[in-house]
Design an enzyme around this catalytic site. Sequence first.
Site, mmCIF file in Angstrom:
data_model
loop_
_atom_site.group_PDB
_atom_site.id
_atom_site.type_symbol
_atom_site.label_atom_id
_atom_site.label_comp_id
_atom_site.label_asym_id
_atom_site.label_seq_id
_atom_site.Cartn_x
_atom_site.Cartn_y
_atom_site.Cartn_z
ATOM 1 N N ASP A 144 0.817 -1.211 0.000
ATOM 2 C CA ASP A 144 0.000 0.000 0.000
ATOM 3 C C ASP A 144 0.851 1.261 0.000
ATOM 4 O OD1 ASP A 144 -2.342 -1.412 -0.107
ATOM 5 O OD2 ASP A 144 -2.887 -1.132 1.994
ATOM 6 N N ASP A 158 23.983 -15.824 5.174
ATOM 7 C CA ASP A 158 23.193 -16.731 6.006
ATOM 8 C C ASP A 158 23.341 -18.165 5.542
ATOM 9 O OD1 ASP A 158 21.696 -15.403 8.196
ATOM 10 O OD2 ASP A 158 20.980 -14.134 6.582
#
Length: 268
Positions: free
Chosen positions: A90, A181
């Site tokens: 949005d 990671d």
Amino acid sequence: MPLRVTPEESFAARLSAGGRQTGMWVCSGSPLIAEICAGSGLDWLLIDAEHSPNGLESLLAQLQAIHGYPIAPVIRPPSGDPVLLKQYLDLGAQNLLIPMVDTAEQAAELVRAVRYPPQGIRGVGSALARASRWNRIDGYLQNAAEVLTLLVQIETAAAVEKVAEIAAVDGVDGLFIGPSDLAASMGHLGQQDHPEVVAAVEHCIRVIKAAGKPVGVNAFAEATARRYIAAGVDFLLVGADVALLARGSEALAAQYISSADDDARASY
């Protein structure tokens, strides 16, 4: 009459057009720095909210600051929480990179999170949102999925095992490999260039390209970046605003101030 506007070109459209997309991280949370980087000549910026001090207000300010520059903004949320993704969308974020996606089921749920019903579960608030320019984009609700880019991040050993299944999910526009990671999950913390990590990254590149999806990677060391370019990556990140400032300020200090601490520091 209100001014009718059209959404910006999606990052997926750029990837589909061919040619490698080279970009950098923006982690400072600063709209000013984001705008400086937007004029760099790079192809895309990753505005990070997973490991950076970014909230909705600062993300909005950065999107506004770089609007109009010929660069694609991609936003990384801290997680794939559907409520958070709804808020990002949005705000006007058209391109999302979701961290820590380990399975095809996770990826499929993310597709649903960024699409309106009946294809998904995204809440309808376009009349209130910058995404539709407050309903000044004709047909936004019907066409929103066509201008959104959903990228998912492969950054664990478990995800490497499932990479073919994740790449096969309809609605996932591309996959991005995070060696940091990934190295940690493989038992090589801080060793992104460990041979086993590099082999896993190159395996993912081959599998994702065979699936017909764009593949990206994070690689700050130039030799590593060049290796993955040769392996065929479609998009990559080669630096970060905070890392450039840290290394640049250290170099300035080293030029004028003698120090016993001359060890090089890792950029990422």
